[in-house]
Enzyme design. Structure first.
Site, PDB file in Angstrom:
ATOM      1  N   PRO A 184       0.828  -1.214   0.000  1.00  0.00           N
ATOM      2  CA  PRO A 184       0.000   0.000   0.000  1.00  0.00           C
ATOM      3  C   PRO A 184       0.854   1.251   0.000  1.00  0.00           C
ATOM      4  O   PRO A 184       1.889   1.322   0.661  1.00  0.00           O
ATOM      5  CB  PRO A 184      -0.798  -0.120   1.311  1.00  0.00           C
ATOM      6  CG  PRO A 184      -0.800  -1.573   1.626  1.00  0.00           C
ATOM      7  CD  PRO A 184       0.523  -2.091   1.138  1.00  0.00           C
ATOM      8  N   CYS A 185       0.406   2.258  -0.764  1.00  0.00           N
ATOM      9  CA  CYS A 185       1.163   3.512  -0.833  1.00  0.00           C
ATOM     10  C   CYS A 185       0.566   4.582   0.069  1.00  0.00           C
ATOM     11  O   CYS A 185       1.164   5.638   0.255  1.00  0.00           O
ATOM     12  CB  CYS A 185       1.194   4.032  -2.271  1.00  0.00           C
ATOM     13  SG  CYS A 185      -0.412   4.605  -2.871  1.00  0.00           S
TER      14      CYS A 185
END
Length: 471
Positions: free
Chosen positions: A72-73
């Site tokens: 996840p960013c």
């Protein structure tokens, strides 16, 4: 991603997957149902040595050639390059910024396993997230660790997937193998994408017009351009036309479609008269995932209010059009009741009940793409994990069937072969499919990269310490 890399010739050795159903699906499809491979694992408390010990793979530094995934960013919405360097260099940095933790854990695997190649996939917004181009910042960190890096935006429709799905791909290969440049996969299909996709891409690429340090971003690479002479993109009808018909309104009348959890166990045979398209034949004949005589996941949602409305929609209609159709249907129902001799009083309890039974309750001025009826002759729009909650974004193009897509149809649009099994009931299966990387797109990426690595190894005349321990 795993299926695409396997199709390109890789062995899928292990996975770290937090979602329990997705983990079981991994174990089912790649390890014969082995419960150890189907166990959900949290990367924040599963170190590389833990994983290789549990699976009997020995030293992490000898276990894997390639690491692929989609960390996840969101944790890096406001973290700049200096912070990323701190995160990379200091394993305890998450104590100061917990949003960075998952990225630290991903880097731990790269550090411990020293893979030849790393591939990340994520949404295009990773390039313009909270004012930062996270992909470029990740590339800078990976470059400092001895990797040649690049990132780009690829649309699945250009690679034989019946879906216009735009995603960011970041690739890092050891500099000893590819010291200068990584070549991206060439498109195999052509389509003129709708304007909305170009607009989204422009927003995602906005930060590329700025500088990265003291020079232009050295890591971004424009995607190879598709040419008009290529075969046309695979359409929704190419993908779904050979599957069994599900007449939702008829099933409702017969009482065979009811509210409740959809367990994927009822066998449904392929139509004898169906003639699979080239794409559908591939989905039936995928090596190692060949179709069985019957489908067991061709199941749909119970949406009794909306089946008549689905039949009324035109291809390409979205929620504003659906709402207008529903209001027209309501007034037609009122006229029919009035013609029966008992006029309905506006605002009465019966009037309100009739409205509620026909017209969806959502504001037509908001979320216009909440609904969409697919077009038979075009690829579908992007499938999302939200399929696990409702499927209104993908209403079947066939008005006679008048329904949203089934689990198997969603899998077809994502390019999962018919022999691929999804763990759990209908909702978890939809979520897994919506979250996935299209296998055919992953395969295209894998083939392009593996060809370059193989060529580099073949061309090497001196000792290559990176490869002495590899198969």
């Amino acid at each position: 991603m795993s299926l695409g890399f396997q199709a390109a010739g890789c062995d899928i050795t292990a996975a770290v997957e937090f979602d329990a159903d997705a983990a079981r699906s991994h174990g089912l499809n790649f390890h014969g149902g082995d419960p150890e491979h189907g166990k959900a694992r949290d990367i924040t408390n599963t170190k590389p040595a833990d994983l290789t010990r549990d699976l009997g793979l020995g030293d992490p530094a000898l276990a894997f050639d390639i690491i692929v995934g989609g960390p996840p960013c969101q944790a890096f919405a406001r973290v700049g390059r200096s912070k990323l360097r701190e995160v990379s260099d200091h394993p305890e940095a998450f104590r100061h910024d917990k949003r960075a933790r998952l990225y630290i854990e991903y880097l731990d695997y790269v550090e411990a396993c020293s893979p030849l190649m790393v591939v990340m996939e994520n949404v295009p917004d990773m390039l313009n997230h909270g004012g930062h181009n996270i992909a470029a910042e990740v590339c800078e960190v990976m470059s400092s660790k001895g990797y040649t890096c690049t990132y780009t935006l690829l649309n699945a429709a250009f690679y034989g997937v019946p879906q216009m799905r735009e995603r960011m791909f970041l690739v890092a290969v050891r500099k000893e193998l590819l010291p200068e440049r990584i070549t991206l996969p060439e498109p195999t299909h052509w389509i003129s994408l709708p304007p909305g996709y170009e607009g989204s891409r422009s927003v995602a690429l906005k930060l590329l017009n700025r500088t990265f340090g003291s020079s232009a971003d050295p890591y971004y690479q424009p995607a190879p351009q598709a040419k008009r002479g290529l075969p046309g993109a695979v359409s929704a009808e190419d993908a779904l036309g050979d599957l069994p018909t599900i007449d939702a309104r008829k099933m409702l009348e017969l009482g065979t479609l009811k509210r409740g959890a959809r367990r994927m166990s009822d066998a449904m045979p392929y139509p004898i008269s169906s003639r699979p398209s080239r794409y559908a034949a591939l989905m039936r004949e995928w090596p190692g995932f060949e179709a069985k005589p019957h489908l067991v996941d061709h199941v749909i949602r119970y949406l009794p209010r909306d089946y008549p409305l689905f039949a009324r929609l035109n291809p390409g209609d979205q929620y504003p059009e659906a709402y207008r159709h529903a209001v027209e249907m309501f007034h037609e129902a009122v006229e029919q009741k009035n013609a029966g001799g008992k006029p309905l009083m506006e605002g009465s309890e019966e009037w309100n009940a009739l409205w509620k039974s026909i017209v969806p309750p959502y504001d037509a001025s908001k979320f216009p793409n909440k609904w969409r009826k697919m077009e038979a002759d075009k690829p579908a729009r992007t499938l999302l994990a939200h399929l696990g909650k409702d499927s209104y974004t993908h209403i079947h193009y066939d008005s006679k069937q008048a329904r949203t897509i089934s689990v198997r149809e969603a899998a077809r649009l994502q390019s999962f072969p018919d022999g691929f099994r999804f763990s759990g009931t209908m909702n978890p299966a939809f979520r897994q499919i919506g979250n996935a990387v299209p296998p055919l797109l992953a395969k295209a990426v894998a083939e392009a990269l593996l060809a370059q690595i193989t060529a580099a190894l073949d061309a090497s005349t001196g000792p290559m310490c990176l490869t002495t321990r590899r198969n």
